[in-house]
Write a protein that holds these residues in place. Structure first.
Motif, mmCIF file in Angstrom:
data_model
loop_
_atom_site.group_PDB
_atom_site.id
_atom_site.type_symbol
_atom_site.label_atom_id
_atom_site.label_comp_id
_atom_site.label_asym_id
_atom_site.label_seq_id
_atom_site.Cartn_x
_atom_site.Cartn_y
_atom_site.Cartn_z
ATOM 1 N N ARG A 30 1.228 -1.110 -0.173
ATOM 2 C CA ARG A 30 -0.166 0.341 -0.324
ATOM 3 C C ARG A 30 0.931 1.430 -0.440
ATOM 4 O O ARG A 30 1.755 1.359 0.560
ATOM 5 C CB ARG A 30 -1.182 0.291 1.375
ATOM 6 C CG ARG A 30 -2.025 0.984 0.972
ATOM 7 C CD ARG A 30 -2.808 1.133 2.298
ATOM 8 N NE ARG A 30 -1.894 1.609 4.055
ATOM 9 C CZ ARG A 30 -2.492 2.401 4.093
ATOM 10 N NH1 ARG A 30 -2.954 3.847 3.588
ATOM 11 N NH2 ARG A 30 -1.264 2.671 5.354
ATOM 12 N N ALA A 32 2.074 3.784 1.160
ATOM 13 C CA ALA A 32 2.124 5.441 2.824
ATOM 14 C C ALA A 32 2.181 6.349 2.550
ATOM 15 O O ALA A 32 2.885 7.090 1.634
ATOM 16 C CB ALA A 32 3.286 3.918 3.465
ATOM 17 N N SER A 33 1.379 7.358 2.918
ATOM 18 C CA SER A 33 1.476 8.461 3.465
ATOM 19 C C SER A 33 2.406 8.816 4.338
ATOM 20 O O SER A 33 3.105 8.643 4.607
ATOM 21 C CB SER A 33 0.347 8.791 3.567
ATOM 22 O OG SER A 33 -0.328 9.097 4.925
ATOM 23 N N ASP A 36 0.997 7.956 7.472
ATOM 24 C CA ASP A 36 1.507 6.413 7.779
ATOM 25 C C ASP A 36 2.853 6.688 8.174
ATOM 26 O O ASP A 36 2.996 5.927 9.360
ATOM 27 C CB ASP A 36 1.260 5.539 6.992
ATOM 28 C CG ASP A 36 -0.128 5.106 6.659
ATOM 29 O OD1 ASP A 36 -1.103 6.014 7.658
ATOM 30 O OD2 ASP A 36 -0.784 4.950 5.284
ATOM 31 N N LYS A 37 4.247 6.604 7.632
ATOM 32 C CA LYS A 37 5.393 6.820 7.730
ATOM 33 C C LYS A 37 5.692 6.765 9.320
ATOM 34 O O LYS A 37 6.547 6.811 10.608
ATOM 35 C CB LYS A 37 5.898 7.355 6.647
ATOM 36 C CG LYS A 37 6.120 6.811 5.565
ATOM 37 C CD LYS A 37 7.431 7.680 4.653
ATOM 38 C CE LYS A 37 6.636 7.291 2.839
ATOM 39 N NZ LYS A 37 7.360 7.775 1.799
ATOM 40 N N PHE A 39 3.375 7.030 12.186
ATOM 41 C CA PHE A 39 2.968 6.567 12.663
ATOM 42 C C PHE A 39 3.928 4.817 12.303
ATOM 43 O O PHE A 39 4.036 4.142 13.611
ATOM 44 C CB PHE A 39 1.894 5.840 13.144
ATOM 45 C CG PHE A 39 0.829 7.236 13.479
ATOM 46 C CD1 PHE A 39 1.129 7.959 15.265
ATOM 47 C CD2 PHE A 39 0.452 8.212 12.669
ATOM 48 C CE1 PHE A 39 0.339 8.755 15.114
ATOM 49 C CE2 PHE A 39 -0.676 9.176 13.515
ATOM 50 C CZ PHE A 39 -0.302 9.709 14.534
ATOM 51 N N ILE A 41 3.294 2.777 10.351
ATOM 52 C CA ILE A 41 2.135 1.624 8.968
ATOM 53 C C ILE A 41 3.699 1.504 8.246
ATOM 54 O O ILE A 41 4.316 2.549 7.654
ATOM 55 C CB ILE A 41 1.688 2.490 8.708
ATOM 56 C CG1 ILE A 41 0.478 2.588 10.706
ATOM 57 C CG2 ILE A 41 0.493 1.431 8.177
ATOM 58 C CD1 ILE A 41 -1.169 3.508 9.908
ATOM 59 N N ALA A 43 4.519 0.086 4.609
ATOM 60 C CA ALA A 43 4.396 -0.200 3.085
ATOM 61 C C ALA A 43 4.007 -0.836 2.341
ATOM 62 O O ALA A 43 3.245 -1.934 1.260
ATOM 63 C CB ALA A 43 5.199 0.310 1.606
ATOM 64 N N TYR A 98 -10.057 4.021 10.461
ATOM 65 C CA TYR A 98 -10.039 4.195 8.294
ATOM 66 C C TYR A 98 -9.745 2.970 7.838
ATOM 67 O O TYR A 98 -9.787 2.115 8.680
ATOM 68 C CB TYR A 98 -8.615 4.999 8.865
ATOM 69 C CG TYR A 98 -7.888 6.011 9.087
ATOM 70 C CD1 TYR A 98 -8.492 7.058 9.312
ATOM 71 C CD2 TYR A 98 -6.876 6.366 10.655
ATOM 72 C CE1 TYR A 98 -8.351 8.311 9.670
ATOM 73 C CE2 TYR A 98 -7.258 7.640 11.270
ATOM 74 C CZ TYR A 98 -7.758 8.538 10.716
ATOM 75 O OH TYR A 98 -7.641 9.854 10.683
ATOM 76 N N TYR A 100 -8.124 1.226 4.657
ATOM 77 C CA TYR A 100 -6.677 0.963 3.771
ATOM 78 C C TYR A 100 -7.461 -0.630 3.367
ATOM 79 O O TYR A 100 -7.281 -1.257 3.519
ATOM 80 C CB TYR A 100 -6.338 0.657 4.829
ATOM 81 C CG TYR A 100 -5.334 1.470 6.150
ATOM 82 C CD1 TYR A 100 -4.498 2.549 6.082
ATOM 83 C CD2 TYR A 100 -5.833 1.199 7.443
ATOM 84 C CE1 TYR A 100 -4.182 3.480 7.007
ATOM 85 C CE2 TYR A 100 -5.090 1.987 8.935
ATOM 86 C CZ TYR A 100 -4.362 3.167 8.079
ATOM 87 O OH TYR A 100 -4.420 4.186 8.994
ATOM 88 N N TRP A 102 -4.972 -2.820 0.360
ATOM 89 C CA TRP A 102 -3.753 -3.305 -0.004
ATOM 90 C C TRP A 102 -4.470 -3.633 -0.914
ATOM 91 O O TRP A 102 -4.817 -4.898 -1.582
ATOM 92 C CB TRP A 102 -3.410 -4.053 0.960
ATOM 93 C CG TRP A 102 -2.341 -3.616 2.866
ATOM 94 C CD1 TRP A 102 -4.204 -3.463 3.800
ATOM 95 C CD2 TRP A 102 -1.545 -3.107 2.949
ATOM 96 N NE1 TRP A 102 -3.724 -2.746 4.786
ATOM 97 C CE2 TRP A 102 -1.980 -2.726 4.966
ATOM 98 C CE3 TRP A 102 -0.442 -2.833 2.584
ATOM 99 C CZ2 TRP A 102 -1.541 -2.028 5.717
ATOM 100 C CZ3 TRP A 102 0.250 -2.555 3.924
ATOM 101 C CH2 TRP A 102 0.095 -2.278 5.183
#
Length: 121
Positions: A30, A32-33, A36-37, A39, A41, A43, A98, A100, A102
């Motif tokens: 996915r 990653a925004s 996300d980076k 926090f 999370i 990719a 949210y 998500y 993938w």
């Protein structure tokens, strides 16, 4: 009676055997925004499923999947609490606070990322 108990014992023994209940491994990606980076999370992540469960949380050091969730495994969808995997499109949707989505592709067990630790003591 002895044969019946032998069959029950063998059934229980082979229940966890990987040859009878093999896992299908998925590498899911996915984009990653920035949030996300921030926090942490990733990719790319690893999921797997067998006849009864959906697994997530690949640990490259211990070489096992950490989380196991009961799942409804169908021909078109694999559904677990908050997770829906479309087997036709390869899209895994995770719904929580949210949503998500993938993109997943099947990989073999030998393609799983493995890391080793150089122990100091």
């Amino acid at each position: 009676m002895k044969k019946l108990s032998l069959y029950i014992f063998l059934g229980l023994l082979l229940q966890g055997c990987e040859f009878i209940n093999p896992k299908t491994y998925l590498s899911c990606y996915r984009a990653a925004s920035e949030a996300d980076k921030a926090f942490g999370i990733p990719a790319t992540t690893i999921f797997a499923f067998d006849r009864n469960y959906l697994y997530e949380g690949w640990d490259p050091y211990e070489q096992k999947l950490r989380h196991k969730k009961e799942a409804d495994i169908g021909k078109r969808y694999i559904k677990s609490k908050g997770y829906t995997l479309n087997r036709e499109t390869g899209k895994l949707t995770i719904v929580g606070y949210y949503e998500y989505v993938w993109d997943c592709k099947q990989i073999s067990k030998s393609q799983l990322p493995i890391k080793s630790i150089k122990q100091k003591f």
